[in-house]
Design an enzyme around this catalytic site. Structure first.
Site, PDB file in Angstrom:
ATOM      1  N   ARG A 175       0.842  -1.444  -0.266  1.00 15.31           N
ATOM      2  CA  ARG A 175       0.085  -0.077  -0.036  1.00 15.31           C
ATOM      3  C   ARG A 175       0.824   1.208  -0.159  1.00 15.31           C
ATOM      4  O   ARG A 175       0.663   2.246  -0.827  1.00 15.31           O
ATOM      5  CB  ARG A 175      -0.832   0.079   1.416  1.00 15.31           C
ATOM      6  CG  ARG A 175      -1.937  -1.256   1.216  1.00 15.31           C
ATOM      7  CD  ARG A 175      -2.737  -0.962   2.393  1.00 15.31           C
ATOM      8  NE  ARG A 175      -2.131  -0.924   3.797  1.00 15.31           N
ATOM      9  CZ  ARG A 175      -2.019  -2.026   4.319  1.00 15.31           C
ATOM     10  NH1 ARG A 175      -2.427  -3.160   4.106  1.00 15.31           N
ATOM     11  NH2 ARG A 175      -1.195  -2.273   5.537  1.00 15.31           N
ATOM     12  N   ILE A 176       1.969   1.325   0.941  1.00 17.45           N
ATOM     13  CA  ILE A 176       2.590   2.464   1.176  1.00 17.45           C
ATOM     14  C   ILE A 176       3.525   2.698  -0.040  1.00 17.45           C
ATOM     15  O   ILE A 176       3.662   4.030  -0.617  1.00 17.45           O
ATOM     16  CB  ILE A 176       3.315   2.580   2.480  1.00 17.45           C
ATOM     17  CG1 ILE A 176       2.014   2.708   3.655  1.00 17.45           C
ATOM     18  CG2 ILE A 176       4.132   3.958   2.717  1.00 17.45           C
ATOM     19  CD1 ILE A 176       2.735   2.508   4.696  1.00 17.45           C
ATOM     20  N   ARG A 273      11.206   0.447   8.601  1.00 16.09           N
ATOM     21  CA  ARG A 273      11.669   0.248  10.063  1.00 16.09           C
ATOM     22  C   ARG A 273      13.123   0.264  10.094  1.00 16.09           C
ATOM     23  O   ARG A 273      13.560  -0.104   9.138  1.00 16.09           O
ATOM     24  CB  ARG A 273      11.010  -1.224  10.733  1.00 16.09           C
ATOM     25  CG  ARG A 273       9.825  -1.442  10.862  1.00 16.09           C
ATOM     26  CD  ARG A 273       9.516  -0.452  12.120  1.00 16.09           C
ATOM     27  NE  ARG A 273       8.175  -0.641  12.698  1.00 16.09           N
ATOM     28  CZ  ARG A 273       7.003   0.264  12.437  1.00 16.09           C
ATOM     29  NH1 ARG A 273       7.361   1.309  11.736  1.00 16.09           N
ATOM     30  NH2 ARG A 273       6.019   0.196  12.939  1.00 16.09           N
ATOM     31  N   ASP A 297      13.432   8.327   8.232  1.00 11.06           N
ATOM     32  CA  ASP A 297      12.497   8.511   9.517  1.00 11.06           C
ATOM     33  C   ASP A 297      12.543   7.459  10.437  1.00 11.06           C
ATOM     34  O   ASP A 297      12.100   7.710  11.530  1.00 11.06           O
ATOM     35  CB  ASP A 297      11.167   8.240   8.862  1.00 11.06           C
ATOM     36  CG  ASP A 297       9.920   8.559   9.754  1.00 11.06           C
ATOM     37  OD1 ASP A 297       9.975   9.527  10.221  1.00 11.06           O
ATOM     38  OD2 ASP A 297       8.954   7.728   9.746  1.00 11.06           O
ATOM     39  N   GLU A 302      16.139   2.876  17.729  1.00  9.58           N
ATOM     40  CA  GLU A 302      15.543   3.987  18.209  1.00  9.58           C
ATOM     41  C   GLU A 302      15.452   3.908  19.631  1.00  9.58           C
ATOM     42  O   GLU A 302      15.160   3.159  20.203  1.00  9.58           O
ATOM     43  CB  GLU A 302      14.011   4.081  17.567  1.00  9.58           C
ATOM     44  CG  GLU A 302      14.197   4.388  16.084  1.00  9.58           C
ATOM     45  CD  GLU A 302      12.699   4.427  15.344  1.00  9.58           C
ATOM     46  OE1 GLU A 302      11.803   4.886  16.059  1.00  9.58           O
ATOM     47  OE2 GLU A 302      12.799   4.247  14.156  1.00  9.58           O
ATOM     48  N   HIS A 320      10.963   9.807  13.346  1.00 16.30           N
ATOM     49  CA  HIS A 320       9.745   8.538  12.860  1.00 16.30           C
ATOM     50  C   HIS A 320       8.349   9.256  12.870  1.00 16.30           C
ATOM     51  O   HIS A 320       7.394   9.016  13.916  1.00 16.30           O
ATOM     52  CB  HIS A 320       9.648   7.543  14.092  1.00 16.30           C
ATOM     53  CG  HIS A 320       9.126   6.386  13.803  1.00 16.30           C
ATOM     54  ND1 HIS A 320       9.320   4.912  14.306  1.00 16.30           N
ATOM     55  CD2 HIS A 320       8.178   5.810  13.028  1.00 16.30           C
ATOM     56  CE1 HIS A 320       8.650   4.050  13.825  1.00 16.30           C
ATOM     57  NE2 HIS A 320       7.850   4.621  12.954  1.00 16.30           N
ATOM     58  N   ILE A 321       8.420  10.282  11.949  1.00 17.01           N
ATOM     59  CA  ILE A 321       7.013  11.031  12.029  1.00 17.01           C
ATOM     60  C   ILE A 321       6.251  10.736  10.668  1.00 17.01           C
ATOM     61  O   ILE A 321       5.553  11.613  10.219  1.00 17.01           O
ATOM     62  CB  ILE A 321       7.503  12.739  12.013  1.00 17.01           C
ATOM     63  CG1 ILE A 321       8.485  12.729  10.789  1.00 17.01           C
ATOM     64  CG2 ILE A 321       7.956  12.999  13.209  1.00 17.01           C
ATOM     65  CD1 ILE A 321       8.626  14.597  10.527  1.00 17.01           C
ATOM     66  N   SER A 323       3.832   8.833   9.978  1.00 19.33           N
ATOM     67  CA  SER A 323       2.364   8.922   9.769  1.00 19.33           C
ATOM     68  C   SER A 323       1.798  10.166  10.822  1.00 19.33           C
ATOM     69  O   SER A 323       0.638  10.170  10.857  1.00 19.33           O
ATOM     70  CB  SER A 323       1.946   7.576  10.763  1.00 19.33           C
ATOM     71  OG  SER A 323       2.566   7.746  12.035  1.00 19.33           O
TER      72      SER A 323
HETATM   73  C1  DGY Z   1       3.425   2.503  11.980  1.00 23.02           C
HETATM   74  O1  DGY Z   1       2.164   2.629  12.239  1.00 23.02           O
HETATM   75  O2  DGY Z   1       3.908   1.270  11.979  1.00 23.02           O
HETATM   76  C2  DGY Z   1       4.102   3.633  11.720  1.00 23.02           C
HETATM   77  O3  DGY Z   1       5.541   3.276  11.925  1.00 23.02           O
HETATM   78  C3  DGY Z   1       3.805   4.695  12.835  1.00 23.02           C
HETATM   79  O4  DGY Z   1       4.366   6.053  11.978  1.00 23.02           O
END
Ligand code: DGY
Length: 386
Positions: A175-176, A273, A297, A302, A320-321, A323
């Protein structure tokens, strides 16, 4: 021994006790729970990453469900603790759930929710932003300007890469990855090469149709190709964005050897990730190849960065922004709350976790279903007919 943690309570007399390990954006998620007789307890402890002991203290002796975060270690200890407290519902406020031991949850009869369908465009937009910022050296140029170093236009000042007509590579065209590919193809007229175990048919059709449209308008058409190996993408693409899920097969997918296959001036983006990239090898590669640029990101350990990464001018790093748009974060909170609520109420599981619009419409009550439960099959939960 677990230490007490500070909490904020909504609807104190609610029948079901639901804990959220963090305050989450918006208020709809709270309302949806309190309207259905839940007492909602939100952890307000000023501590970014809660320990297993902190969470055990939050769960206490009686807890029906928990909404947790991707920074938390949801394994045997927490699921057995939740089960002892009578809880059968957990939801990550994230689409990814590599912080969750799903087998342990299943063993204790706990449903594990996640939040797909609401992050796609927001995450793809961040990957596109990092691609652009890296290719045009926006962050370096911004720092230069603020430092008062700009004393006039120069032919060589912050020369970067033109995207139009170049090749964008996508590793993991789910999807992404597909949404990102479309943005880069449509927005910047880049050609596409992708690698995925599954054929991205809709994406291929889109690029074909867009290419035909451009041709009919007298412009150079865009093209696509599905690579048979990931290495082909690494060798051929000018901008590469990583979108695989993290598992044993994708750990250090981009390592020293694979970095060396990439073009010297390539751009690498990671919004998936951190451990997908061998970050120490990446730092060395960035040092040796000053025109190679990266937009990150996520990080291998982390919230830390590997030594040297923060000093690299050819790296753009954000916390990690991907979303982090208001709409998405409020939607994630809503979906996570509805996963927990649905399990508590014994609702069936929504048949297509990617089509979550009905749950996000503020003007109508959400369907009586759990939006997305990843171990639904293992737990034998019924699928919704809605
Ligand atoms: C997720 O939902 O897995 C994302 O990494 C959050 O930004």
């Amino acid at each position: 021994m677990a230490t007490p943690v500070s909490i904020e309570v909504w609807n104190p007399n609610g029948k079901y006790r639901v804990v959220s390990t963090k305050p989450m954006p918006g208020t709809r998620w709270i309302r949806l729970l309190t309207d259905q007789d839940c007492r909602v307890e939100i952890c307000t402890q000023r501590k970014t990453i809660l320990s297993v002991d902190d969470i055990l203290a939050l769960i206490g002796d009686k807890c029906d469900g928990v909404i947790g975060q991707l920074t938390e270690d949801w394994g045997e200890v927490l699921f057995s603790g939740l089960s002892r407290a009578g809880g059968r519902a957990f939801s990550n406020m994230a689409v990814g759930y590599n912080n969750v031991d799903v087998n342990a949850a299943t063993k204790y009869g706990v449903a594990v929710g996640n939040t797909p369908g609401v992050l796609t465009e927001t995450t793809a937009e961040l990957a596109a932003s990092l691609s652009l910022s890296a290719s045009r050296r926006i962050v370096e140029a911004d720092e230069f300007m603020r430092a008062g170093l700009y004393d006039g236009w120069l032919p060589h000042l912050f020369v970067g890469n033109l995207l139009k007509g170049q090749t964008v590579g996508v590793i993991g065209a789910g999807r992404i990855g597909s949404a990102y590919a479309r943005m880069m193809v449509e927005g910047f007229k880049m050609n596409l090469i992708y690698y995925d175990l599954y054929q991205a048919t809709r994406l291929e059709k889109f690029v074909t149709a867009y290419g035909e449209f451009l041709k009919a308008s007298g412009e150079a058409p865009v093209t696509w190709r599905r690579a048979s190996t990931m290495e082909e993408v690494l060798r051929e693409a000018d901008v590469i964005s990583l979108h695989p899920v993290l598992d044993k097969t994708t750990y250090h997918l981009v390592n020293k050897e694979r970095l060396s296959m990439m073009k010297k001036e390539a751009i690498l983006v990671n919004c998936s990730r951190g451990p997908v990239i061998d970050e120490a090898a990446l730092v060395e590669h960035l040092k040796e190849n000053p025109m190679f640029r990266v937009g990150l990101d996520v990080f291998e350990e982390e919230p830390y960065m590997k030594p040297g990464l923060a000093d690299m001018k050819n790296a753009i790093v954000v916390p990690h922004i991907a979303s982090a748009s208001k709409w998405t974060r409020e939607g994630m909170a809503t979906l996570a709350a509805l996963n927990v609520l649905g399990k508590i109420k014994g609702y069936p599981v929504w048949s297509d976790p990617n089509r979550v619009e009905p749950f996000l419409n503020e003007n109508s009550p959400p369907p009586a279903a759990c939006p997305s439960i990843v171990n639904a099959k293992a737990l034998g939960l019924t699928a919704s007919k809605l």
